[in-house]
Design a protein around this motif. Structure first.
Motif, PDB file in Angstrom:
ATOM      1  N   ILE A 441       0.833  -1.206   0.000  1.00  0.00           N
ATOM      2  CA  ILE A 441       0.000   0.000   0.000  1.00  0.00           C
ATOM      3  C   ILE A 441       0.868   1.256   0.000  1.00  0.00           C
ATOM      4  CG2 ILE A 441      -1.614   1.362   1.400  1.00  0.00           C
ATOM      5  CD1 ILE A 441      -2.903  -1.246   2.277  1.00  0.00           C
ATOM      6  N   LEU A 442       1.895   1.272   0.836  1.00  0.00           N
ATOM      7  CA  LEU A 442       2.774   2.442   0.899  1.00  0.00           C
ATOM      8  C   LEU A 442       3.538   2.611  -0.409  1.00  0.00           C
ATOM      9  CD1 LEU A 442       4.130   2.132   4.549  1.00  0.00           C
ATOM     10  CD2 LEU A 442       2.423   3.727   3.679  1.00  0.00           C
ATOM     11  N   TRP A 443       3.996   1.515  -1.007  1.00  0.00           N
ATOM     12  CA  TRP A 443       4.683   1.586  -2.297  1.00  0.00           C
ATOM     13  C   TRP A 443       3.748   2.182  -3.355  1.00  0.00           C
ATOM     14  CZ3 TRP A 443       8.857   1.087  -5.458  1.00  0.00           C
ATOM     15  CH2 TRP A 443       8.634   0.785  -6.791  1.00  0.00           C
ATOM     16  N   GLN A 444       2.535   1.629  -3.444  1.00  0.00           N
ATOM     17  CA  GLN A 444       1.584   2.130  -4.436  1.00  0.00           C
ATOM     18  C   GLN A 444       1.234   3.597  -4.182  1.00  0.00           C
ATOM     19  OE1 GLN A 444      -1.647  -0.656  -3.947  1.00  0.00           O
ATOM     20  NE2 GLN A 444      -0.809  -2.112  -5.436  1.00  0.00           N
ATOM     21  N   SER A 445       1.156   3.980  -2.923  1.00  0.00           N
ATOM     22  CA  SER A 445       0.819   5.361  -2.580  1.00  0.00           C
ATOM     23  C   SER A 445       1.920   6.316  -3.013  1.00  0.00           C
ATOM     24  CB  SER A 445       0.596   5.485  -1.068  1.00  0.00           C
ATOM     25  OG  SER A 445      -0.429   4.639  -0.632  1.00  0.00           O
ATOM     26  N   PHE A 446       3.162   5.954  -2.760  1.00  0.00           N
ATOM     27  CA  PHE A 446       4.272   6.826  -3.135  1.00  0.00           C
ATOM     28  C   PHE A 446       4.413   6.896  -4.652  1.00  0.00           C
ATOM     29  CE2 PHE A 446       5.074   7.097   1.201  1.00  0.00           C
ATOM     30  CZ  PHE A 446       6.179   7.891   1.470  1.00  0.00           C
ATOM     31  N   VAL A 447       4.165   5.783  -5.328  1.00  0.00           N
ATOM     32  CA  VAL A 447       4.190   5.808  -6.790  1.00  0.00           C
ATOM     33  C   VAL A 447       3.069   6.706  -7.317  1.00  0.00           C
ATOM     34  CG1 VAL A 447       3.843   4.427  -8.868  1.00  0.00           C
ATOM     35  CG2 VAL A 447       5.286   3.554  -7.021  1.00  0.00           C
ATOM     36  N   ALA A 448       1.867   6.542  -6.770  1.00  0.00           N
ATOM     37  CA  ALA A 448       0.737   7.371  -7.205  1.00  0.00           C
ATOM     38  C   ALA A 448       0.989   8.843  -6.911  1.00  0.00           C
ATOM     39  CB  ALA A 448      -0.546   6.909  -6.513  1.00  0.00           C
ATOM     40  N   GLY A 449       1.621   9.135  -5.779  1.00  0.00           N
ATOM     41  CA  GLY A 449       1.937  10.531  -5.458  1.00  0.00           C
ATOM     42  C   GLY A 449       2.817  11.164  -6.509  1.00  0.00           C
ATOM     43  N   GLY A 450       3.865  10.454  -6.939  1.00  0.00           N
ATOM     44  CA  GLY A 450       4.744  10.985  -7.976  1.00  0.00           C
ATOM     45  C   GLY A 450       4.041  11.137  -9.306  1.00  0.00           C
ATOM     46  N   ARG A 451       3.249  10.132  -9.675  1.00  0.00           N
ATOM     47  CA  ARG A 451       2.567  10.194 -10.963  1.00  0.00           C
ATOM     48  C   ARG A 451       1.499  11.288 -10.966  1.00  0.00           C
ATOM     49  NH1 ARG A 451       2.093   4.306 -13.761  1.00  0.00           N
ATOM     50  NH2 ARG A 451       1.795   5.703 -15.512  1.00  0.00           N
ATOM     51  N   ASN A 452       0.826  11.487  -9.842  1.00  0.00           N
ATOM     52  CA  ASN A 452      -0.183  12.553  -9.767  1.00  0.00           C
ATOM     53  C   ASN A 452       0.442  13.938  -9.810  1.00  0.00           C
ATOM     54  OD1 ASN A 452      -2.163  10.594  -9.530  1.00  0.00           O
ATOM     55  ND2 ASN A 452      -2.294  10.748  -7.303  1.00  0.00           N
ATOM     56  N   MET A 453       1.687  14.047  -9.356  1.00  0.00           N
ATOM     57  CA  MET A 453       2.323  15.365  -9.261  1.00  0.00           C
ATOM     58  C   MET A 453       3.028  15.798 -10.527  1.00  0.00           C
ATOM     59  SD  MET A 453       2.006  17.418  -6.748  1.00  0.00           S
ATOM     60  CE  MET A 453       3.402  18.441  -7.214  1.00  0.00           C
ATOM     61  N   MET A 454       3.318  14.870 -11.442  1.00  0.00           N
ATOM     62  CA  MET A 454       4.126  15.290 -12.603  1.00  0.00           C
ATOM     63  C   MET A 454       3.387  16.326 -13.440  1.00  0.00           C
ATOM     64  SD  MET A 454       4.016  11.901 -15.032  1.00  0.00           S
ATOM     65  CE  MET A 454       2.476  11.054 -15.413  1.00  0.00           C
ATOM     66  N   GLY A 455       2.060  16.174 -13.581  1.00  0.00           N
ATOM     67  CA  GLY A 455       1.307  17.163 -14.339  1.00  0.00           C
ATOM     68  C   GLY A 455       1.288  18.512 -13.660  1.00  0.00           C
ATOM     69  N   ILE A 456       1.157  18.520 -12.323  1.00  0.00           N
ATOM     70  CA  ILE A 456       1.156  19.783 -11.574  1.00  0.00           C
ATOM     71  C   ILE A 456       2.519  20.453 -11.668  1.00  0.00           C
ATOM     72  CG2 ILE A 456       0.902  20.815  -9.285  1.00  0.00           C
ATOM     73  CD1 ILE A 456      -1.082  18.624  -8.609  1.00  0.00           C
ATOM     74  N   GLY A 457       3.594  19.659 -11.498  1.00  0.00           N
ATOM     75  CA  GLY A 457       4.942  20.230 -11.563  1.00  0.00           C
ATOM     76  C   GLY A 457       5.222  20.875 -12.900  1.00  0.00           C
ATOM     77  N   VAL A 458       4.850  20.186 -13.976  1.00  0.00           N
ATOM     78  CA  VAL A 458       5.069  20.741 -15.321  1.00  0.00           C
ATOM     79  C   VAL A 458       4.164  21.951 -15.543  1.00  0.00           C
ATOM     80  CG1 VAL A 458       4.722  20.255 -17.772  1.00  0.00           C
ATOM     81  CG2 VAL A 458       5.896  18.590 -16.327  1.00  0.00           C
ATOM     82  N   ALA A 459       2.937  21.901 -15.050  1.00  0.00           N
ATOM     83  CA  ALA A 459       1.996  23.006 -15.259  1.00  0.00           C
ATOM     84  C   ALA A 459       2.485  24.290 -14.605  1.00  0.00           C
ATOM     85  CB  ALA A 459       0.620  22.624 -14.707  1.00  0.00           C
ATOM     86  N   VAL A 460       2.927  24.213 -13.339  1.00  0.00           N
ATOM     87  CA  VAL A 460       3.353  25.435 -12.654  1.00  0.00           C
ATOM     88  C   VAL A 460       4.649  25.971 -13.252  1.00  0.00           C
ATOM     89  CG1 VAL A 460       2.177  24.823 -10.517  1.00  0.00           C
ATOM     90  CG2 VAL A 460       4.546  24.122 -10.831  1.00  0.00           C
ATOM     91  N   ALA A 461       5.519  25.071 -13.728  1.00  0.00           N
ATOM     92  CA  ALA A 461       6.761  25.539 -14.355  1.00  0.00           C
ATOM     93  C   ALA A 461       6.479  26.227 -15.684  1.00  0.00           C
ATOM     94  CB  ALA A 461       7.719  24.364 -14.548  1.00  0.00           C
ATOM     95  N   ALA A 462       5.586  25.623 -16.491  1.00  0.00           N
ATOM     96  CA  ALA A 462       5.236  26.242 -17.776  1.00  0.00           C
ATOM     97  C   ALA A 462       4.496  27.558 -17.566  1.00  0.00           C
ATOM     98  CB  ALA A 462       4.379  25.278 -18.599  1.00  0.00           C
ATOM     99  N   ALA A 463       3.625  27.610 -16.565  1.00  0.00           N
ATOM    100  CA  ALA A 463       2.957  28.871 -16.249  1.00  0.00           C
ATOM    101  C   ALA A 463       3.965  29.909 -15.778  1.00  0.00           C
ATOM    102  CB  ALA A 463       1.897  28.650 -15.182  1.00  0.00           C
ATOM    103  N   GLY A 464       5.057  29.450 -15.159  1.00  0.00           N
ATOM    104  CA  GLY A 464       6.119  30.370 -14.739  1.00  0.00           C
ATOM    105  C   GLY A 464       6.748  31.111 -15.902  1.00  0.00           C
ATOM    106  N   ILE A 465       6.731  30.508 -17.085  1.00  0.00           N
ATOM    107  CA  ILE A 465       7.234  31.209 -18.278  1.00  0.00           C
ATOM    108  C   ILE A 465       6.398  32.456 -18.533  1.00  0.00           C
ATOM    109  CG2 ILE A 465       7.534  31.041 -20.783  1.00  0.00           C
ATOM    110  CD1 ILE A 465       8.092  28.066 -20.429  1.00  0.00           C
ATOM    111  N   ILE A 466       5.080  32.307 -18.434  1.00  0.00           N
ATOM    112  CA  ILE A 466       4.182  33.439 -18.652  1.00  0.00           C
ATOM    113  C   ILE A 466       4.389  34.503 -17.576  1.00  0.00           C
ATOM    114  CG2 ILE A 466       1.750  34.120 -18.797  1.00  0.00           C
ATOM    115  CD1 ILE A 466       1.184  31.263 -19.798  1.00  0.00           C
ATOM    116  N   VAL A 467       4.512  34.057 -16.328  1.00  0.00           N
ATOM    117  CA  VAL A 467       4.750  34.997 -15.229  1.00  0.00           C
ATOM    118  C   VAL A 467       6.051  35.755 -15.459  1.00  0.00           C
ATOM    119  CG1 VAL A 467       5.129  35.213 -12.751  1.00  0.00           C
ATOM    120  CG2 VAL A 467       3.445  33.579 -13.606  1.00  0.00           C
ATOM    121  N   GLY A 468       7.094  35.054 -15.915  1.00  0.00           N
ATOM    122  CA  GLY A 468       8.371  35.706 -16.179  1.00  0.00           C
ATOM    123  C   GLY A 468       8.267  36.781 -17.242  1.00  0.00           C
ATOM    124  N   VAL A 469       7.502  36.518 -18.304  1.00  0.00           N
ATOM    125  CA  VAL A 469       7.307  37.522 -19.359  1.00  0.00           C
ATOM    126  C   VAL A 469       6.562  38.732 -18.809  1.00  0.00           C
ATOM    127  CG1 VAL A 469       6.200  37.983 -21.577  1.00  0.00           C
ATOM    128  CG2 VAL A 469       7.385  35.811 -21.203  1.00  0.00           C
TER     129      VAL A 469
END
Length: 700
Positions: A441-469
């Motif tokens: 359960i803990l293994w699956q949870s930590f894997v799911a945490g990483g997979r759920n976060m990759m979209g958020i991490g990329v989204a905030v970084a890409a939005a940071g490009i707009i903020v920088g401009v």
């Protein structure tokens, strides 16, 4: 209930059947951009990377001590590389011939391994040569520019793969505008920037990609997403659904009421509309259909409930933590400001399900088919302990959000390690077997945490490009242009902002939508308000943007939450989105109301009695609005009653404006007048209701 409904109900899935996880996974695959599920040795690549990322993030608050920039860079490196490993170049498309490797979903091709490595190195470049970049700030070398370009290009491609083309295209437009601004028409002309300045701002400072959004994602958001993943894998989501059904399932339209409560409880720990839909909707939608709700309305109720889950404390979606940073205030103060609008919005949706059940003449699920309340509540009491820990630490001890989540995860992990061996012993199995299940359960949870976060991490970084401009000078120009378009009228500005949030939200995740709109319009709202004799606090403007960003999740023609719910209900996606948005109109009026009445955000409210009064009257106002939009109170409305209900809503939510018209200085008296009119309509409709009840009894 008719015999037909009884027979249907008996075959409907109940929360006890536990088939939600596998079905949820299938639905996620249907509504999101196609992801990989590799075979052979490669099936371990994505889980290992995701697990490693989760372990790194989990240890940050207490064990791993790094500089802020290093944490942001490592966070981005994991997120962007995981996207390239998880998503093929062309997503759902299936090519034949020599180019078919670009769409493979059962294997990670060498090309994507290469891109993942290049993306990780380019993201880490700011750390690998940190001192050198600091020494030559403003005068980057050719090598610095090359790595910066690689990072921006690969980040935009990662955003396209994981989130769709909207965010990547929007960021590209801002990039092009920063270079070609001098060639634009005079009204929107921009002085432009050089390549070295652009790359320096975006990739070598903390005002672009590595800005505040990425910092919040790397320090706070990940911890709460990980907490939600562990809670879900341990069975917390299913537990909340069972509690809601055992408590409310037997009432009129009970499954719909249970869907609202279950989605609110799940939303407290998930912070994702789609995740909320597939977690609770697999149970709630079939049961709503079984008692007579049409498929479209059943799916729409789940969509509206799940979308509003991002408003519910303590998580409120990833954007809530960024609001706290942008407004330079404690997270608990953001929760306090959003609490009343969030809860009264949920109360109104609960009431809407009651009105729909009344219009359709529905009844609840027989009590014998529902789980018993007290045994169900006691069976999962341990899931409430970590939630209580988070709330206690945030509100009483005033610990930081990341530390509160860290302690709650520790407690939840310990509970899982204790619970599983005990359950194994009860089943006649060994303690070792239980420990193995807990570790899985803990293994699956930590894997799911990483997979759920990759979209958020990329989204905030890409939005940071707009903020920088924007921070390079474009922000002032945007303020001038929007002020001209709105004619200096705050109402027009708010409408423009709301429409822009809904349009952008069709292609952007909530967090990225909020970051973009908060950077562009929130400061303008605060700036223009004094010209109209109105003071708008910064948190008020940011919550206005946040609310409309959330509503985009069920706005046609996109609305991923609506597509997820329609896949479960087998209803038309567009019709589901339209109906869900109609239910969510109640949430859309609240931002306009609290702009002009900030006491709804408890700003300037220091006493508990007054706060409770504001909450109660707010609920009554939203009930009146629900009656107006549904055309039903205790009987079907006459045309003029709908208009009166709208007047009651405005009177209670904005008593200051109505008080000025009536020359009443006390806003509480104005509210009492509105409540009295609400009661009068109840009395007027009572005879009609009796006639309906008699007719229904005769047909039965």
């Amino acid at each position: 209930m008719s015999s037909k409904q009884n027979s249907t109900s008996s075959t409907a899935p109940t929360p006890n059947q536990g088939n939600g996880i596998s079905r949820a996974q299938r639905i996620v695959e249907e509504v999101e951009v196609g992801g990989r599920n590799p075979e052979g040795w490669q099936r371990w690549v994505i889980p290992v990377v995701a697990f490693t990322w989760s372990c790194f993030q989990f240890l940050l608050p207490k064990v791993i001590l790094l500089e802020t920039v290093s944490v942001r860079a490592i966070h981005l490196a994991f997120a962007i590389s995981l996207v390239y490993l998880s998503y093929p170049l062309l997503g759902r498309r299936q090519l034949k011939g020599p180019l078919r490797f670009l769409t493979r979903r059962r294997r990670i091709v060498w090309f994507d391994f290469l891109l993942a490595g290049a993306a990780a190195v380019s993201a880490l470049y700011i750390v690998l040569d940190y001192q050198g970049l600091a020494d030559r700030q403003g005068s980057p070398l050719t090598r610095d520019i090359v790595f910066g370009i690689i990072l921006i290009v690969l980040l935009l491609e990662a955003a396209r793969r994981s989130l769709g083309p909207a965010l990547a295209c929007l960021a590209t437009i801002f990039i092009l505008y920063s270079f070609y601004g001098p060639y634009m028409p005079d009204v929107i002309a921009f002085k432009g920037v050089s390549l070295s300045r652009f790359i320096g701002q975006e990739t070598m400072s903390t005002e672009g990609i590595y800005g505040i959004p990425l910092d919040v994602s790397s320090t706070i958001v990940f911890m709460f997403v990980l907490f939600g993943s562990i809670m879900d894998k341990a069975g917390g989501g299913e537990y909340f659904v069972k509690i809601a059904f055992s408590l409310l399932g037997s009432f009129r339209g009970g499954p719909a009421k249970a869907a609202v409560v279950a989605s609110g409880l799940s939303g407290m720990v998930s912070g994702s509309s789609v995740a909320n839909v597939v977690t609770t909707g697999t149970f709630t939608i079939p049961l709503m259909k079984s008692v007579g709700y049409p498929a479209t309305k059943a799916a729409a109720i789940e969509v509206a409930a799940s979308t509003n889950g991002q408003l519910m404390p303590p998580i409120m979606g990833a954007a809530a933590f960024i609001i706290a940073e942008y407004c330079n205030m404690a997270y608990i103060d953001v929760v306090k400001a959003a609490f009343v609008p969030a809860v009264i919005s949920y109360c109104a949706l609960f009431y809407i399900t009651h009105l729909e059940a009344g219009k359709l003449g529905l009844r609840g699920v027989p009590r014998a088919e529902l789980p018993p309340f007290w045994p169900t509540l006691i069976s999962g009491m341990h899931f409430l302990v970590p939630l209580a820990v988070i709330i206690w630490q945030l509100m009483v001890l005033r610990h930081s959000p990341e530390l509160s989540a860290f302690n709650a995860i520790l407690m939840l992990g310990a509970l899982i390690l204790i619970r599983e061996p005990i359950l194994s012993l009860r089943r006649g199995e060994s303690v070792v077997s239980g420990l193995n299940k807990a570790l899985v359960i803990l293994w699956q949870s930590f894997v799911a945490g990483g997979r759920n976060m990759m979209g958020i991490g990329v989204a905030v970084a890409a939005a940071g490009i707009i903020v920088g401009v924007v921070t390079m000078g474009l922000g002032g120009l945007i303020t001038e242009v929007v002020a001209i378009i709105s004619g200096g009228n705050l109402i027009v500005l708010l409408i423009i902002t709301a429409i822009a949030c809904l349009l952008l939200g069709m292609g952007l995740p909530t967090t990225a939508n909020y970051i973009v709109m908060a950077s562009l319009t929130a400061p303008i709202i605060v700036t223009l308000a004094p010209d109209l004799g109105l003071e708008v606090h910064l948190i008020t403007a940011h919550l206005f943007v946040f609310f409309f960003g959330i509503l985009a999740d069920d706005t046609p023609p996109v609305g991923l939450a609506a597509f997820a719910a329609s896949a479960i209900a087998k209803s038309p996606p567009i019709a589901t989105g339209v109906q869900g948005f109609m239910y969510d109109i109640r949430t859309a009026i609240l931002p306009f109301m609290f702009i002009f009445n900030e006491r709804l955000l408890l700003i300037g409210v220091d006493s508990w009695p007054l706060a409770v009064w504001i909450f109660v009257t707010g609920c009554i106002a939203m009930f009146a609005f629900a009656c107006a939009t549904q055309g039903f109170f205790i009987a079907r409305n006459r045309w003029y009653e709908g208009i009166i209900f709208l007047g009651i809503t405005f009177t209670i939510l904005n008593p200051f404006a109505v008080g000025d018209l009536l020359h009443i200085n006390n806003p509480e008296i104005v509210k009492i007048i509105g409540i009295a009119i609400f009661g009068c309509i109840w009395l007027l409709q009572r005879p009609r209701r009796r006639a309906v009840d008699v007719a229904w009894a005769q047909t039965r």
